[in-house]
Design a protein around this motif. Structure first.
Motif, PDB file in Angstrom:
ATOM      1  N   ARG A  78      -1.113  -5.522  13.400  1.00  0.00           N
ATOM      2  CA  ARG A  78      -2.466  -4.696  13.555  1.00  0.00           C
ATOM      3  C   ARG A  78      -2.809  -4.857  15.110  1.00  0.00           C
ATOM      4  O   ARG A  78      -3.251  -3.915  15.517  1.00  0.00           O
ATOM      5  CB  ARG A  78      -3.642  -5.774  12.879  1.00  0.00           C
ATOM      6  CG  ARG A  78      -4.944  -5.331  13.156  1.00  0.00           C
ATOM      7  CD  ARG A  78      -5.444  -3.798  12.893  1.00  0.00           C
ATOM      8  NE  ARG A  78      -6.629  -3.194  13.130  1.00  0.00           N
ATOM      9  CZ  ARG A  78      -7.599  -2.752  12.613  1.00  0.00           C
ATOM     10  NH1 ARG A  78      -7.606  -2.605  11.093  1.00  0.00           N
ATOM     11  NH2 ARG A  78      -8.618  -2.335  13.118  1.00  0.00           N
ATOM     12  N   TRP A  81      -0.619  -2.328  16.646  1.00  0.00           N
ATOM     13  CA  TRP A  81      -1.303  -0.628  16.646  1.00  0.00           C
ATOM     14  C   TRP A  81      -2.685  -0.632  17.243  1.00  0.00           C
ATOM     15  O   TRP A  81      -2.640   0.318  18.198  1.00  0.00           O
ATOM     16  CB  TRP A  81      -1.869  -0.733  14.974  1.00  0.00           C
ATOM     17  CG  TRP A  81      -2.579   0.612  14.733  1.00  0.00           C
ATOM     18  CD1 TRP A  81      -2.033   1.726  14.533  1.00  0.00           C
ATOM     19  CD2 TRP A  81      -3.854   0.428  14.686  1.00  0.00           C
ATOM     20  NE1 TRP A  81      -3.144   2.640  14.135  1.00  0.00           N
ATOM     21  CE2 TRP A  81      -4.300   1.895  14.117  1.00  0.00           C
ATOM     22  CE3 TRP A  81      -4.890  -0.364  14.569  1.00  0.00           C
ATOM     23  CZ2 TRP A  81      -5.449   2.405  14.002  1.00  0.00           C
ATOM     24  CZ3 TRP A  81      -6.286   0.088  14.333  1.00  0.00           C
ATOM     25  CH2 TRP A  81      -6.455   1.516  14.042  1.00  0.00           C
ATOM     26  N   ASP A  84      -1.399   0.270  21.043  1.00  0.00           N
ATOM     27  CA  ASP A  84      -1.034   1.587  20.859  1.00  0.00           C
ATOM     28  C   ASP A  84      -2.106   2.902  20.939  1.00  0.00           C
ATOM     29  O   ASP A  84      -2.188   3.651  21.681  1.00  0.00           O
ATOM     30  CB  ASP A  84      -0.155   2.045  19.618  1.00  0.00           C
ATOM     31  CG  ASP A  84       1.299   1.413  19.713  1.00  0.00           C
ATOM     32  OD1 ASP A  84       1.605   1.042  20.836  1.00  0.00           O
ATOM     33  OD2 ASP A  84       2.001   1.210  18.646  1.00  0.00           O
ATOM     34  N   VAL A 128      -2.339   7.752  17.049  1.00  0.00           N
ATOM     35  CA  VAL A 128      -1.917   6.863  15.766  1.00  0.00           C
ATOM     36  C   VAL A 128      -2.739   6.695  14.776  1.00  0.00           C
ATOM     37  O   VAL A 128      -2.502   5.625  13.829  1.00  0.00           O
ATOM     38  CB  VAL A 128      -1.323   5.636  16.502  1.00  0.00           C
ATOM     39  CG1 VAL A 128       0.147   6.306  17.232  1.00  0.00           C
ATOM     40  CG2 VAL A 128      -1.988   4.960  17.150  1.00  0.00           C
ATOM     41  N   HIS A 216      -6.433  -2.244   6.580  1.00  0.00           N
ATOM     42  CA  HIS A 216      -5.430  -2.019   7.502  1.00  0.00           C
ATOM     43  C   HIS A 216      -5.222  -3.402   8.183  1.00  0.00           C
ATOM     44  O   HIS A 216      -5.302  -3.376   9.546  1.00  0.00           O
ATOM     45  CB  HIS A 216      -5.793  -0.894   8.562  1.00  0.00           C
ATOM     46  CG  HIS A 216      -4.738  -0.748   9.424  1.00  0.00           C
ATOM     47  ND1 HIS A 216      -3.585  -0.686   9.338  1.00  0.00           N
ATOM     48  CD2 HIS A 216      -4.864  -0.417  11.082  1.00  0.00           C
ATOM     49  CE1 HIS A 216      -2.713  -0.266  10.400  1.00  0.00           C
ATOM     50  NE2 HIS A 216      -3.383  -0.337  11.268  1.00  0.00           N
ATOM     51  N   GLY A 220      -0.837  -3.217   9.028  1.00  0.00           N
ATOM     52  CA  GLY A 220      -0.428  -3.716  10.379  1.00  0.00           C
ATOM     53  C   GLY A 220       1.258  -3.713  10.431  1.00  0.00           C
ATOM     54  O   GLY A 220       1.836  -3.513  11.408  1.00  0.00           O
ATOM     55  N   TYR A 223       3.135  -0.504   9.492  1.00  0.00           N
ATOM     56  CA  TYR A 223       3.069   0.332  10.946  1.00  0.00           C
ATOM     57  C   TYR A 223       3.863  -0.090  11.859  1.00  0.00           C
ATOM     58  O   TYR A 223       4.906   0.649  12.499  1.00  0.00           O
ATOM     59  CB  TYR A 223       1.691   0.059  11.514  1.00  0.00           C
ATOM     60  CG  TYR A 223       1.626   0.877  12.818  1.00  0.00           C
ATOM     61  CD1 TYR A 223       1.428   2.125  12.908  1.00  0.00           C
ATOM     62  CD2 TYR A 223       1.787   0.133  13.840  1.00  0.00           C
ATOM     63  CE1 TYR A 223       1.289   2.696  14.261  1.00  0.00           C
ATOM     64  CE2 TYR A 223       1.771   0.680  15.035  1.00  0.00           C
ATOM     65  CZ  TYR A 223       1.622   2.169  15.172  1.00  0.00           C
ATOM     66  OH  TYR A 223       1.488   2.693  16.577  1.00  0.00           O
ATOM     67  N   LYS A 227       7.236   1.679  13.286  1.00  0.00           N
ATOM     68  CA  LYS A 227       7.531   2.054  14.835  1.00  0.00           C
ATOM     69  C   LYS A 227       8.946   1.452  15.095  1.00  0.00           C
ATOM     70  O   LYS A 227       9.881   2.051  15.883  1.00  0.00           O
ATOM     71  CB  LYS A 227       6.437   1.200  15.619  1.00  0.00           C
ATOM     72  CG  LYS A 227       5.273   1.718  15.343  1.00  0.00           C
ATOM     73  CD  LYS A 227       4.906   3.216  16.328  1.00  0.00           C
ATOM     74  CE  LYS A 227       4.970   2.868  17.522  1.00  0.00           C
ATOM     75  NZ  LYS A 227       4.459   3.945  18.332  1.00  0.00           N
ATOM     76  N   LYS A 234       1.598   6.668  11.477  1.00  0.00           N
ATOM     77  CA  LYS A 234       0.257   6.356  11.632  1.00  0.00           C
ATOM     78  C   LYS A 234      -0.432   5.572  10.709  1.00  0.00           C
ATOM     79  O   LYS A 234      -0.011   5.423   9.698  1.00  0.00           O
ATOM     80  CB  LYS A 234      -0.625   7.784  11.899  1.00  0.00           C
ATOM     81  CG  LYS A 234       0.186   8.635  12.933  1.00  0.00           C
ATOM     82  CD  LYS A 234      -0.821   9.967  13.080  1.00  0.00           C
ATOM     83  CE  LYS A 234       0.116  10.936  14.150  1.00  0.00           C
ATOM     84  NZ  LYS A 234      -0.792  12.074  14.506  1.00  0.00           N
ATOM     85  N   ALA A 235      -1.776   5.121  11.204  1.00  0.00           N
ATOM     86  CA  ALA A 235      -2.328   4.067  10.251  1.00  0.00           C
ATOM     87  C   ALA A 235      -3.641   4.795   9.854  1.00  0.00           C
ATOM     88  O   ALA A 235      -4.473   5.138  10.766  1.00  0.00           O
ATOM     89  CB  ALA A 235      -2.537   2.858  10.963  1.00  0.00           C
ATOM     90  N   ASP A 237      -6.916   3.574   8.928  1.00  0.00           N
ATOM     91  CA  ASP A 237      -7.779   2.323   9.203  1.00  0.00           C
ATOM     92  C   ASP A 237      -8.860   2.263   8.065  1.00  0.00           C
ATOM     93  O   ASP A 237      -9.356   1.254   7.912  1.00  0.00           O
ATOM     94  CB  ASP A 237      -8.061   2.048  10.567  1.00  0.00           C
ATOM     95  CG  ASP A 237      -9.100   3.060  11.170  1.00  0.00           C
ATOM     96  OD1 ASP A 237      -9.013   4.013  10.607  1.00  0.00           O
ATOM     97  OD2 ASP A 237      -9.801   2.882  12.225  1.00  0.00           O
TER      98      ASP A 237
END
Length: 253
Positions: A78, A81, A84, A128, A216, A220, A223, A227, A234-235, A237
């Motif tokens: 998380r 992310w 990012d 993202v 989310h 995490g 995701y 990556k 993408k997440a 949330d």
């Protein structure tokens, strides 16, 4: 890399950090990475809040963040992310985190560490991040897939976590805990195994992937794994706490 350019960040409860953390670490409490606003409590906080948090820990563009937690990677993912989202891609994940560090007898510190603060100004890039409308629009799109990282009973709707229970139409399920090798101090399973398991579900580099859980947090880690494997991920949330409590969202069981 010079040690003064590395920022070790633990995402865990304050009590855990106080009792044992990797020397030189700074603390981010899990609640600081989410908005906390019901029903979708896991949504991204606003830029002002993020500026405060990351200034407190001394983040700057030059810093390389090493993220870890005490649970196998959900909160560390998380954090990555979130970085990012802020355009700070200078980061790494400490595989195994605090559990591996302690169990393998590395040095431990205790107490609350002080860090020289910075003047970090958060700028949010939502490239993202997906919202409810984005998820709705991809239903039925063969180029997209939703990865539900919750437990199977949440995915099937047998466990009640919202007003509506089940899953987003077309979503596939791989529990975040299945990404972790519980016999290797909570490190990730070997990447070739994870890649094959995801491909068996239709999650590969030919798809645009959206991942979510309830808030989310667990996603995490999904995701992060996406990556690491080079996937287009993408997440969402808002996650199930938004989808399952919204009056107009479709649900499969």
């Amino acid at each position: 890399m010079p040690s003064d350019q590395i920022l070790l960040v633990a995402v865990c409860a304050e009590e855990v950090f106080f009792n044992h953390h990797i020397p030189g670490s700074v603390l981010i409490r899990p609640a600081e990475l989410v908005s906390g606003i019901k029903p979708a409590t896991g949504k991204l906080p606003n830029a002002k809040h993020l500026s405060t948090i990351f200034s407190r820990i001394g983040l700057s563009k030059e810093k390389h963040v090493v993220a870890y937690d005490d649970e196998g990677g959900g909160w560390a993912g998380r954090l990555i992310w979130t970085l990012d989202v802020l355009g700070h891609h200078n980061h790494s994940f400490l595989n195994g985190g605090l559990v591996a560090w302690i169990n393998e007898a590395h040095p431990i510190s205790s107490g609350i560490a002080e860090q020289e603060p910075s003047d970090y100004v958060a700028q949010i890039d939502r490239s993202v991040v997906v919202d409810l409308g984005d998820v709705l629009s991809q239903i039925g799109d063969s180029d997209s897939i939703v990865w539900d990282a919750r437990a199977l009973e949440e995915y099937t709707g047998t466990k009640v976590t919202a007003l509506k229970n089940g899953h987003i139409p077309g979503a596939v399920n791989l529990d975040w805990l299945e990404l972790i090798d519980h016999d290797s101090n909570l490190r990730l399973k070997p990447l070739d195994i994870l890649k094959r398991e995801l491909e068996s579900l239709g999650i590969d580099n030919n798809k645009k992937i959206i991942t979510h859980c309830q808030t989310h947090h667990r996603s995490g880690l999904s995701y992060l794994v996406g990556k690491i494997l080079g996937l287009d991920i993408k997440a969402y949330d808002g996650s199930w706490s938004e989808w399952g409590n919204h009056p107009d969202t479709p649900v499969e069981r």
